[in-house]
Design a protein around this motif. Structure first.
Motif, PDB file in Angstrom:
ATOM      1  N   GLU A  28       0.628  -1.234   0.113  1.00  0.00           N
ATOM      2  CA  GLU A  28      -0.091   0.145   0.079  1.00  0.00           C
ATOM      3  C   GLU A  28       0.905   1.517   0.042  1.00  0.00           C
ATOM      4  OE1 GLU A  28      -2.705  -0.444   3.280  1.00  0.00           O
ATOM      5  OE2 GLU A  28      -3.971  -1.555   2.095  1.00  0.00           O
ATOM      6  N   SER A  29       2.005   1.131   0.795  1.00  0.00           N
ATOM      7  CA  SER A  29       2.887   2.408   0.570  1.00  0.00           C
ATOM      8  C   SER A  29       3.461   2.647  -0.705  1.00  0.00           C
ATOM      9  CB  SER A  29       4.207   2.143   1.712  1.00  0.00           C
ATOM     10  OG  SER A  29       3.556   2.304   3.167  1.00  0.00           O
ATOM     11  N   ILE A  30       3.810   1.471  -1.321  1.00  0.00           N
ATOM     12  CA  ILE A  30       4.411   1.549  -2.628  1.00  0.00           C
ATOM     13  C   ILE A  30       3.153   2.320  -3.603  1.00  0.00           C
ATOM     14  CG2 ILE A  30       4.986   0.333  -4.612  1.00  0.00           C
ATOM     15  CD1 ILE A  30       6.243  -1.528  -2.746  1.00  0.00           C
ATOM     16  N   TYR A  31       2.097   1.652  -3.567  1.00  0.00           N
ATOM     17  CA  TYR A  31       0.805   2.164  -4.298  1.00  0.00           C
ATOM     18  C   TYR A  31       0.423   3.602  -4.070  1.00  0.00           C
ATOM     19  CZ  TYR A  31      -3.939   3.277  -5.249  1.00  0.00           C
ATOM     20  OH  TYR A  31      -5.143   3.989  -5.542  1.00  0.00           O
ATOM     21  N   LYS A  32       0.661   3.990  -2.840  1.00  0.00           N
ATOM     22  CA  LYS A  32       0.081   5.496  -2.475  1.00  0.00           C
ATOM     23  C   LYS A  32       1.228   6.411  -3.243  1.00  0.00           C
ATOM     24  CE  LYS A  32      -2.692   4.134   1.374  1.00  0.00           C
ATOM     25  NZ  LYS A  32      -2.727   4.444   3.032  1.00  0.00           N
ATOM     26  N   ALA A  33       2.546   6.002  -3.017  1.00  0.00           N
ATOM     27  CA  ALA A  33       3.588   6.912  -3.557  1.00  0.00           C
ATOM     28  C   ALA A  33       3.501   7.015  -5.006  1.00  0.00           C
ATOM     29  CB  ALA A  33       4.928   6.230  -3.141  1.00  0.00           C
ATOM     30  N   ASP A  68       5.370  10.337  -6.733  1.00  0.00           N
ATOM     31  CA  ASP A  68       6.288  10.805  -5.506  1.00  0.00           C
ATOM     32  C   ASP A  68       7.585   9.898  -5.853  1.00  0.00           C
ATOM     33  OD1 ASP A  68       8.274  11.160  -3.390  1.00  0.00           O
ATOM     34  OD2 ASP A  68       6.476  11.797  -2.057  1.00  0.00           O
ATOM     35  N   LYS A  69       8.565   9.984  -6.590  1.00  0.00           N
ATOM     36  CA  LYS A  69       9.698   9.262  -6.873  1.00  0.00           C
ATOM     37  C   LYS A  69      10.393   8.494  -5.956  1.00  0.00           C
ATOM     38  CE  LYS A  69      10.553  10.779 -11.628  1.00  0.00           C
ATOM     39  NZ  LYS A  69      11.852  11.126 -12.617  1.00  0.00           N
ATOM     40  N   HIS A  70      10.663   9.566  -4.810  1.00  0.00           N
ATOM     41  CA  HIS A  70      11.605   9.182  -3.837  1.00  0.00           C
ATOM     42  C   HIS A  70      10.632   8.482  -2.787  1.00  0.00           C
ATOM     43  CE1 HIS A  70      14.618   9.632  -0.187  1.00  0.00           C
ATOM     44  NE2 HIS A  70      13.332   9.922   0.308  1.00  0.00           N
ATOM     45  N   ALA A  71       9.749   8.699  -2.405  1.00  0.00           N
ATOM     46  CA  ALA A  71       8.883   7.782  -1.635  1.00  0.00           C
ATOM     47  C   ALA A  71       8.480   6.583  -2.177  1.00  0.00           C
ATOM     48  CB  ALA A  71       7.445   8.479  -1.109  1.00  0.00           C
ATOM     49  N   ALA A  72       8.408   6.439  -3.455  1.00  0.00           N
ATOM     50  CA  ALA A  72       7.883   5.005  -4.147  1.00  0.00           C
ATOM     51  C   ALA A  72       9.077   4.290  -4.141  1.00  0.00           C
ATOM     52  CB  ALA A  72       7.587   5.325  -5.533  1.00  0.00           C
ATOM     53  N   VAL A  73      10.165   4.707  -4.497  1.00  0.00           N
ATOM     54  CA  VAL A  73      11.521   4.222  -4.314  1.00  0.00           C
ATOM     55  C   VAL A  73      11.991   3.573  -2.967  1.00  0.00           C
ATOM     56  CG1 VAL A  73      14.198   4.113  -4.775  1.00  0.00           C
ATOM     57  CG2 VAL A  73      12.534   5.086  -6.441  1.00  0.00           C
ATOM     58  N   GLU A  74      11.964   4.511  -1.860  1.00  0.00           N
ATOM     59  CA  GLU A  74      11.985   4.020  -0.563  1.00  0.00           C
ATOM     60  C   GLU A  74      11.416   2.878  -0.047  1.00  0.00           C
ATOM     61  OE1 GLU A  74      14.767   5.124   1.575  1.00  0.00           O
ATOM     62  OE2 GLU A  74      15.470   5.914  -0.411  1.00  0.00           O
ATOM     63  N   ALA A  75       9.796   3.065  -0.579  1.00  0.00           N
ATOM     64  CA  ALA A  75       8.921   2.040  -0.027  1.00  0.00           C
ATOM     65  C   ALA A  75       9.286   0.713  -0.920  1.00  0.00           C
ATOM     66  CB  ALA A  75       7.698   2.399  -0.555  1.00  0.00           C
ATOM     67  N   HIS A  94      12.480  -0.306  -1.855  1.00  0.00           N
ATOM     68  CA  HIS A  94      13.445  -0.878  -1.223  1.00  0.00           C
ATOM     69  C   HIS A  94      13.073  -1.502   0.190  1.00  0.00           C
ATOM     70  CE1 HIS A  94      17.046   0.359  -3.372  1.00  0.00           C
ATOM     71  NE2 HIS A  94      16.402   1.536  -3.555  1.00  0.00           N
ATOM     72  N   LEU A  95      12.519  -0.956   0.972  1.00  0.00           N
ATOM     73  CA  LEU A  95      12.170  -1.469   2.353  1.00  0.00           C
ATOM     74  C   LEU A  95      11.147  -2.976   1.845  1.00  0.00           C
ATOM     75  CD1 LEU A  95      11.700  -1.138   5.355  1.00  0.00           C
ATOM     76  CD2 LEU A  95       9.602  -0.302   4.696  1.00  0.00           C
ATOM     77  N   HIS A  96      10.396  -2.886   1.054  1.00  0.00           N
ATOM     78  CA  HIS A  96       9.856  -4.130   0.980  1.00  0.00           C
ATOM     79  C   HIS A  96      10.757  -5.331   0.347  1.00  0.00           C
ATOM     80  CE1 HIS A  96       6.575  -6.712  -0.485  1.00  0.00           C
ATOM     81  NE2 HIS A  96       6.969  -6.813  -1.771  1.00  0.00           N
ATOM     82  N   LEU A  97      11.430  -4.770  -0.613  1.00  0.00           N
ATOM     83  CA  LEU A  97      12.149  -6.027  -1.206  1.00  0.00           C
ATOM     84  C   LEU A  97      13.353  -6.426  -0.007  1.00  0.00           C
ATOM     85  CD1 LEU A  97      13.180  -4.483  -4.719  1.00  0.00           C
ATOM     86  CD2 LEU A  97      11.565  -6.458  -4.099  1.00  0.00           C
ATOM     87  N   THR A  98      13.797  -5.505   0.831  1.00  0.00           N
ATOM     88  CA  THR A  98      14.782  -5.994   1.904  1.00  0.00           C
ATOM     89  C   THR A  98      13.966  -6.889   2.965  1.00  0.00           C
ATOM     90  OG1 THR A  98      15.991  -3.910   1.808  1.00  0.00           O
ATOM     91  CG2 THR A  98      16.157  -4.900   3.708  1.00  0.00           C
ATOM     92  N   ASN A  99      12.846  -6.601   3.225  1.00  0.00           N
ATOM     93  CA  ASN A  99      12.142  -7.320   4.305  1.00  0.00           C
ATOM     94  C   ASN A  99      11.807  -8.662   3.492  1.00  0.00           C
ATOM     95  OD1 ASN A  99      12.126  -5.318   6.149  1.00  0.00           O
ATOM     96  ND2 ASN A  99      10.132  -4.534   5.659  1.00  0.00           N
ATOM     97  N   SER A 100      11.542  -8.707   2.185  1.00  0.00           N
ATOM     98  CA  SER A 100      11.048  -9.795   1.615  1.00  0.00           C
ATOM     99  C   SER A 100      12.257 -10.950   1.781  1.00  0.00           C
ATOM    100  CB  SER A 100      10.785  -9.786  -0.003  1.00  0.00           C
ATOM    101  OG  SER A 100       9.457  -8.865   0.099  1.00  0.00           O
ATOM    102  N   ARG A 101      13.554 -10.536   1.654  1.00  0.00           N
ATOM    103  CA  ARG A 101      14.593 -11.591   1.757  1.00  0.00           C
ATOM    104  C   ARG A 101      14.752 -12.521   0.848  1.00  0.00           C
ATOM    105  NH1 ARG A 101      14.107 -13.263   8.050  1.00  0.00           N
ATOM    106  NH2 ARG A 101      13.766 -11.190   9.028  1.00  0.00           N
ATOM    107  N   PHE A 102      14.245 -12.196  -0.362  1.00  0.00           N
ATOM    108  CA  PHE A 102      14.359 -13.002  -1.523  1.00  0.00           C
ATOM    109  C   PHE A 102      14.703 -12.298  -2.936  1.00  0.00           C
ATOM    110  CE2 PHE A 102      10.199 -11.856  -2.487  1.00  0.00           C
ATOM    111  CZ  PHE A 102       9.963 -12.192  -3.765  1.00  0.00           C
TER     112      PHE A 102
END
Length: 220
Positions: free
Chosen positions: A193-198, A203-210, A212-220
């Motif tokens: 949802e954070s990615i979608y809303k950004a 909002d490029k910065h917010a979308a990329v940050e969201a 990055h966080l998602h892929l890091t937490n996914s661990r794959f």
């Protein structure tokens, strides 16, 4: 005697090499048991046992008097089956994750400028469907894949999408493992949802940050 599981993996590696070299395609005949045994320095009985296991997975078929062939009907599963073994290699998992991240991050950056309203709505609907299926006891693997596929499609770059597709085929096993980690699904939706809303806010910065966080937490 060689452990059949090790022989299994070595044969899969060999088949993958032949495919990458363009020497083997769906419907093609595999090397004989003798050739495989000599090439891999294993016994013919171990090769026979490993091939029998591959046949049970619907990857190959044995035709009496002709030999063993890559199945046409099941060949689309090849990447997924190979992934079950190759992604046990930590370096392979890291390489794949890094490559996916490069593609998806750039796609999201481009998507902030190029995404259509229909594509953004598709992301929102996928989040809703994912929650629904999870509440019904179904692991939303396909919805997750479609969400990330749509992220790449936002770039309107066909080549980028075509490069991304096979990476995800190799990721399916790891993806399911990630989603079934205890408590993981409680965060996936928030991250999506954070990615979608950004993206909706362009909002490029917010979308990329969201992302990055998602892929890091996914661990794959």
């Amino acid at each position: 005697m060689e452990q059949s599981s090790k022989v299994y993996v070595r044969i899969l590696h060999h088949i993958e090499e032949l495919i990458l070299q363009g020497s083997l395609q769906a419907g093609d005949k595999l090397p004989s048991e003798r050739e495989l045994a000599e090439k891999l320095s294993v016994s013919r009985s171990s090769v026979r046992e490993a091939l029998r296991a591959l046949e049970l997975l619907d990857l190959i078929e044995t035709r009496k008097g002709e030999g063993t062939f890559i199945r046409k009907a099941g060949s689309h599963r090849l990447a997924e089956i190979l992934a079950a073994f190759f992604l046990k290699d930590e370096k392979a998992r890291q390489d794949l994750a890094e490559t996916r991240k490069v593609l998806e991050v750039e796609a999201v950056r481009l998507g902030c400028e190029r995404a259509t309203q229909e594509q953004l709505e598709a992301l929102r609907v996928l989040i809703v469907q994912s929650k629904k299926h999870w509440s019904e006891g179904v692991i939303p693997v396909e919805e997750d894949i479609q969400f990330h596929k749509t992220l790449v499609m936002l770039s309107q770059n066909t080549l980028m999408l075509n490069i991304w597709r096979p990476l995800v085929e190799y990721s399916k096993v790891a993806l399911k493992e990630s989603l079934t980690r205890e408590g993981r699904m409680n965060y996936v939706w928030d991250e999506h949802e954070s990615i979608y809303k950004a993206l909706a806010a362009r909002d490029k910065h917010a979308a990329v940050e969201a992302l990055h966080l998602h892929l890091t937490n996914s661990r794959f």
